[in-house]
Motif scaffolding. Structure first.
Motif, PDB file in Angstrom:
ATOM      1  N   HIS A 115       0.823  -1.203   0.000  1.00  8.17           N
ATOM      2  CA  HIS A 115       0.000   0.000   0.000  1.00  8.17           C
ATOM      3  C   HIS A 115       0.860   1.257   0.000  1.00  8.17           C
ATOM      4  O   HIS A 115       2.048   1.215   0.340  1.00  8.17           O
ATOM      5  CB  HIS A 115      -0.923  -0.007   1.221  1.00  8.17           C
ATOM      6  CG  HIS A 115      -1.975  -1.064   1.135  1.00  8.17           C
ATOM      7  ND1 HIS A 115      -2.757  -1.463   2.208  1.00  8.17           N
ATOM      8  CD2 HIS A 115      -2.358  -1.839   0.081  1.00  8.17           C
ATOM      9  CE1 HIS A 115      -3.583  -2.416   1.810  1.00  8.17           C
ATOM     10  NE2 HIS A 115      -3.357  -2.669   0.542  1.00  8.17           N
ATOM     11  N   CYS A 125      -2.852  -0.683   6.967  1.00  6.06           N
ATOM     12  CA  CYS A 125      -1.464  -0.673   7.445  1.00  6.06           C
ATOM     13  C   CYS A 125      -0.847  -2.076   7.458  1.00  6.06           C
ATOM     14  O   CYS A 125       0.367  -2.223   7.628  1.00  6.06           O
ATOM     15  CB  CYS A 125      -1.414  -0.111   8.869  1.00  6.06           C
ATOM     16  SG  CYS A 125      -2.229  -1.207  10.074  1.00  6.06           S
ATOM     17  N   GLY A 174       0.713   5.204   1.474  1.00  4.73           N
ATOM     18  CA  GLY A 174       0.001   6.158   2.337  1.00  4.73           C
ATOM     19  C   GLY A 174       0.605   7.537   2.221  1.00  4.73           C
ATOM     20  O   GLY A 174       0.259   8.321   1.342  1.00  4.73           O
ATOM     21  N   CYS A 175       1.567   7.811   3.094  1.00  9.53           N
ATOM     22  CA  CYS A 175       2.130   9.167   3.181  1.00  9.53           C
ATOM     23  C   CYS A 175       3.035   9.520   2.004  1.00  9.53           C
ATOM     24  O   CYS A 175       3.167  10.685   1.652  1.00  9.53           O
ATOM     25  CB  CYS A 175       2.913   9.298   4.489  1.00  9.53           C
ATOM     26  SG  CYS A 175       4.427   8.286   4.510  1.00  9.53           S
ATOM     27  N   CYS A 186       4.892   6.463   7.335  1.00 13.25           N
ATOM     28  CA  CYS A 186       3.863   5.563   7.867  1.00 13.25           C
ATOM     29  C   CYS A 186       4.211   4.074   7.805  1.00 13.25           C
ATOM     30  O   CYS A 186       3.642   3.278   8.542  1.00 13.25           O
ATOM     31  CB  CYS A 186       2.542   5.811   7.148  1.00 13.25           C
ATOM     32  SG  CYS A 186       2.534   5.264   5.420  1.00 13.25           S
TER      33      CYS A 186
END
Ligand code: FES
Ligand code: FES
Length: 162
Positions: A40, A107, A42-43, A48
């Motif tokens: 994934h 996460c 994210g930031c 993260c």
């Protein structure tokens, strides 16, 4: 126009030869070029940890790594955890299921890959060592207790079956 560069990379044991833009991140390469969406993003700033993969056995932020840097590297993503022959979940994945180590799951791939590195190096980590290892992974849902319990359970089971 930028010139693409050729890389040879192994991902989850499979060899790929690809021409990539110099600015392409490893995360985008995995997700878009190889269609491995388990990693994934994210930031995209290294904060993260959701994008963590293993590069030559070490966990790394795939959002901060360029695909061109990966020429000759061996990368493991969350898709590489499941047993290829039996389809069984990796003991770390199973422990996260059994100890409720995830809620939305966004996460989780990052936690799984960080845990894989930790338990590979230290099969019997203390609570502080687990917290230290997972310190670079953020979760907005669980409050972390169930994640810690999942890692303890995974460690216990992996030691028992070693
Ligand atoms: S997306 Fe890579 S650290 Fe957040
Ligand atoms: S389970 Fe939702 S962010 Fe961690």
């Amino acid at each position: 126009m930028t010139t693409k560069q050729r890389i040879n990379i192994k991902v989850n044991g499979k060899a790929y030869e690809r021409d990539v833009e110099p600015r392409l991140t490893l995360a985008d390469f995995l997700r878009h070029d190889l269609h491995l969406g388990g990693t994934h993003v994210g930031c995209e700033h290294g904060i993260c940890g959701v994008c963590n993969v293993l590069i030559d056995g070490r966990s790394a932020r795939s959002c901060l790594t360029l695909a061109v840097q990966m020429d000759g590297a061996q990368v493991t993503t969350v898709e590489g955890l499941r047993n290829r022959q039996t389809g069984q979940l990796h003991p770390i994945q199973q422990a996260f299921v059994d100890a409720h180590g995830l809620q939305c799951g966004f996460c989780t791939p990052g936690f799984l890959m960080t845990t894989l590195e930790l338990l590979g190096e230290n099969p019997n980590p203390s609570e502080d060592e687990i917290k230290e290892a997972l310190g670079g992974n953020l979760c907005r849902c669980t409050g972390y207790e169930s994640i810690l319990a999942s890692v303890r359970l995974a460690a216990e089971r992996m030691r028992a079956s070693a």
